[in-house]
Design a protein around this motif. Sequence first.
Motif, PDB file in Angstrom:
ATOM      1  N   GLU A 142       0.823  -1.235   0.079  1.00 17.17           N
ATOM      2  CA  GLU A 142      -0.098   0.094   0.029  1.00 17.17           C
ATOM      3  C   GLU A 142       0.941   1.198  -0.043  1.00 17.17           C
ATOM      4  OE1 GLU A 142      -3.440   0.480  -0.651  1.00 17.17           O
ATOM      5  OE2 GLU A 142      -3.032  -1.968  -0.932  1.00 17.17           O
ATOM      6  N   LEU A 143       1.822   1.410   0.818  1.00 17.91           N
ATOM      7  CA  LEU A 143       2.816   2.210   0.568  1.00 17.91           C
ATOM      8  C   LEU A 143       3.434   2.479  -0.807  1.00 17.91           C
ATOM      9  CD1 LEU A 143       4.665   2.028   4.034  1.00 17.91           C
ATOM     10  CD2 LEU A 143       3.272   3.851   3.388  1.00 17.91           C
ATOM     11  N   ALA A 144       3.806   1.351  -1.646  1.00 22.04           N
ATOM     12  CA  ALA A 144       4.088   1.849  -2.841  1.00 22.04           C
ATOM     13  C   ALA A 144       3.078   2.462  -3.798  1.00 22.04           C
ATOM     14  CB  ALA A 144       4.728   0.447  -3.339  1.00 22.04           C
ATOM     15  N   ILE A 145       1.906   1.928  -3.637  1.00 23.72           N
ATOM     16  CA  ILE A 145       0.729   2.545  -4.275  1.00 23.72           C
ATOM     17  C   ILE A 145       0.537   3.812  -4.040  1.00 23.72           C
ATOM     18  CG2 ILE A 145      -1.808   2.231  -4.647  1.00 23.72           C
ATOM     19  CD1 ILE A 145      -1.428  -0.888  -4.089  1.00 23.72           C
ATOM     20  N   HIS A 201      -6.544   4.990  -1.771  1.00 23.53           N
ATOM     21  CA  HIS A 201      -5.663   4.118  -1.244  1.00 23.53           C
ATOM     22  C   HIS A 201      -5.078   4.532   0.368  1.00 23.53           C
ATOM     23  CE1 HIS A 201      -5.025   0.466  -3.642  1.00 23.53           C
ATOM     24  NE2 HIS A 201      -5.595   1.167  -4.456  1.00 23.53           N
ATOM     25  N   VAL A 202      -5.387   5.803   0.624  1.00 22.26           N
ATOM     26  CA  VAL A 202      -5.249   6.092   1.903  1.00 22.26           C
ATOM     27  C   VAL A 202      -6.160   5.416   2.773  1.00 22.26           C
ATOM     28  CG1 VAL A 202      -5.336   8.001   3.678  1.00 22.26           C
ATOM     29  CG2 VAL A 202      -4.281   8.546   1.561  1.00 22.26           C
ATOM     30  N   LYS A 203      -7.368   5.357   2.359  1.00 25.54           N
ATOM     31  CA  LYS A 203      -8.405   4.395   3.037  1.00 25.54           C
ATOM     32  C   LYS A 203      -8.020   2.871   3.059  1.00 25.54           C
ATOM     33  CE  LYS A 203     -13.251   2.916   3.254  1.00 25.54           C
ATOM     34  NZ  LYS A 203     -12.757   1.463   3.662  1.00 25.54           N
ATOM     35  N   ILE A 204      -7.755   2.317   1.908  1.00 27.05           N
ATOM     36  CA  ILE A 204      -7.427   1.007   1.910  1.00 27.05           C
ATOM     37  C   ILE A 204      -6.192   0.626   2.431  1.00 27.05           C
ATOM     38  CG2 ILE A 204      -6.634  -0.698   0.132  1.00 27.05           C
ATOM     39  CD1 ILE A 204      -8.432   0.450  -1.971  1.00 27.05           C
ATOM     40  N   GLY A 205      -5.274   1.510   2.691  1.00 27.06           N
ATOM     41  CA  GLY A 205      -3.971   1.546   3.243  1.00 27.06           C
ATOM     42  C   GLY A 205      -4.479   1.440   4.811  1.00 27.06           C
ATOM     43  N   HIS A 206      -5.195   2.168   5.183  1.00 24.95           N
ATOM     44  CA  HIS A 206      -5.600   2.047   6.807  1.00 24.95           C
ATOM     45  C   HIS A 206      -6.174   0.544   7.079  1.00 24.95           C
ATOM     46  CE1 HIS A 206      -6.049   6.570   6.986  1.00 24.95           C
ATOM     47  NE2 HIS A 206      -4.866   6.202   7.547  1.00 24.95           N
ATOM     48  N   ASP A 207      -6.857   0.010   5.998  1.00 26.29           N
ATOM     49  CA  ASP A 207      -7.365  -1.385   6.340  1.00 26.29           C
ATOM     50  C   ASP A 207      -6.235  -2.506   6.363  1.00 26.29           C
ATOM     51  OD1 ASP A 207     -10.026  -0.309   6.207  1.00 26.29           O
ATOM     52  OD2 ASP A 207     -10.316  -0.959   4.201  1.00 26.29           O
ATOM     53  N   TYR A 253     -14.944   9.465  -0.139  1.00 28.03           N
ATOM     54  CA  TYR A 253     -13.399   9.494   0.067  1.00 28.03           C
ATOM     55  C   TYR A 253     -12.963  10.961  -0.023  1.00 28.03           C
ATOM     56  CZ  TYR A 253     -13.524   4.548  -1.405  1.00 28.03           C
ATOM     57  OH  TYR A 253     -13.813   3.276  -0.926  1.00 28.03           O
ATOM     58  N   GLN A 254     -13.772  11.958  -0.381  1.00 28.25           N
ATOM     59  CA  GLN A 254     -13.037  13.285  -0.131  1.00 28.25           C
ATOM     60  C   GLN A 254     -12.446  13.616   1.157  1.00 28.25           C
ATOM     61  OE1 GLN A 254     -12.680  15.788  -2.529  1.00 28.25           O
ATOM     62  NE2 GLN A 254     -11.788  16.748  -0.974  1.00 28.25           N
ATOM     63  N   PRO A 255     -13.072  13.162   2.455  1.00 22.71           N
ATOM     64  CA  PRO A 255     -12.123  13.379   3.634  1.00 22.71           C
ATOM     65  C   PRO A 255     -10.712  12.954   3.643  1.00 22.71           C
ATOM     66  CG  PRO A 255     -14.606  12.649   4.161  1.00 22.71           C
ATOM     67  CD  PRO A 255     -14.265  12.535   2.521  1.00 22.71           C
ATOM     68  N   TYR A 256     -10.345  11.863   3.074  1.00 19.96           N
ATOM     69  CA  TYR A 256      -8.841  11.508   2.921  1.00 19.96           C
ATOM     70  C   TYR A 256      -8.327  12.626   1.994  1.00 19.96           C
ATOM     71  CZ  TYR A 256     -11.036   7.254   4.671  1.00 19.96           C
ATOM     72  OH  TYR A 256     -11.616   6.336   5.502  1.00 19.96           O
ATOM     73  N   LEU A 257      -8.778  13.240   1.032  1.00 22.83           N
ATOM     74  CA  LEU A 257      -8.161  14.201   0.276  1.00 22.83           C
ATOM     75  C   LEU A 257      -8.019  15.319   1.234  1.00 22.83           C
ATOM     76  CD1 LEU A 257      -9.682  14.073  -3.114  1.00 22.83           C
ATOM     77  CD2 LEU A 257      -7.417  13.369  -2.347  1.00 22.83           C
ATOM     78  N   ASP A 258      -8.940  15.720   1.925  1.00 23.40           N
ATOM     79  CA  ASP A 258      -8.970  16.788   3.027  1.00 23.40           C
ATOM     80  C   ASP A 258      -7.838  16.671   3.856  1.00 23.40           C
ATOM     81  OD1 ASP A 258     -10.968  17.931   1.465  1.00 23.40           O
ATOM     82  OD2 ASP A 258     -12.543  17.396   2.928  1.00 23.40           O
ATOM     83  N   LYS A 259      -7.773  15.429   4.383  1.00 23.44           N
ATOM     84  CA  LYS A 259      -6.812  15.242   5.528  1.00 23.44           C
ATOM     85  C   LYS A 259      -5.372  15.261   5.059  1.00 23.44           C
ATOM     86  CE  LYS A 259      -5.994  12.126   9.412  1.00 23.44           C
ATOM     87  NZ  LYS A 259      -6.555  11.189  10.204  1.00 23.44           N
ATOM     88  N   PHE A 260      -5.016  14.654   3.751  1.00 21.49           N
ATOM     89  CA  PHE A 260      -3.928  14.775   3.224  1.00 21.49           C
ATOM     90  C   PHE A 260      -3.878  15.374   1.905  1.00 21.49           C
ATOM     91  CE2 PHE A 260      -3.956  10.941   6.286  1.00 21.49           C
ATOM     92  CZ  PHE A 260      -3.100  11.298   6.788  1.00 21.49           C
TER      93      PHE A 260
END
Length: 181
Positions: free
Chosen positions: A59-62, A78-84, A170-177
Motif C-alpha cells: 500500500e505504501l508503494a501504491i 488508497h489512504v483508506k485502503i492502506g488503513h485497512d 473519499y473526499q475526507p481523505y483528500l482533505d486530511k492529506f
Amino acid sequence: MARLPYLNPEDLAEADRPLLKRMITLHRCLVNSPGAARAFSGLGQYIRYGMKLDPRLRELAILQVGWLARSPYEWSHHVKIGHDFGVTDEDVTALIAETDGKPNGLEPLAKLVLKGAREVYAGGMSAGTFAELQQHFDNEAMVDLTVTAAFYCAVVRTLASLAIDVEPEYQPYLDKFPFPA
C-alpha cells in the motif's frame, strides 16, 4: 466529470454485472468495455489479495505512485485502503516527507520500497535499488513489488485520461492529506 458514462448493473449484460460488485466510479466507467474491466480487475485483485508482499509495504508503494501522480482518486482510495492494511496516518505523513527528501519516521525498508516505487514511476527501477531490495525480498516479492508499482502507474494514467470522479465518501481523505498547492 468523467469523459464516459458511469454505468449501472442494469446497463450491462447479465454475465457482466458482477464487474460492478463494487459500485465505485472507476469500475462504473471501465465497464464501458467489459473485457478491459475484467482484465483490469483481475490484476488488481491479485495485487490486493493474492500476493505475498507485505500488505503495508504494498500500500505504501501504491500511495507513492498516487502521490507522485497527484491522482486524487488513487490517493484518496488508497489512504483508506492502506488503513485497512496497516498504513497509519503517521506513515502517510512520513511518505509525503520522504518524497520531499525530508526527515521522517519510516523504517529503512519502507523508505527503500518508496524509492523503488518512485523509480518505477519515473520509468524503471535502477539496478542499485533493485539489488538493495533483493537483500530483503525473494524473487516472487520482487516481481510483485515491481508489478504493483507499474500497474498503479497505469491506473493513475487511466484515472486521469477518463477523468474519473472521486466519490464523496473519499473526499475526507483528500482533505486530511491534501496535495501541495
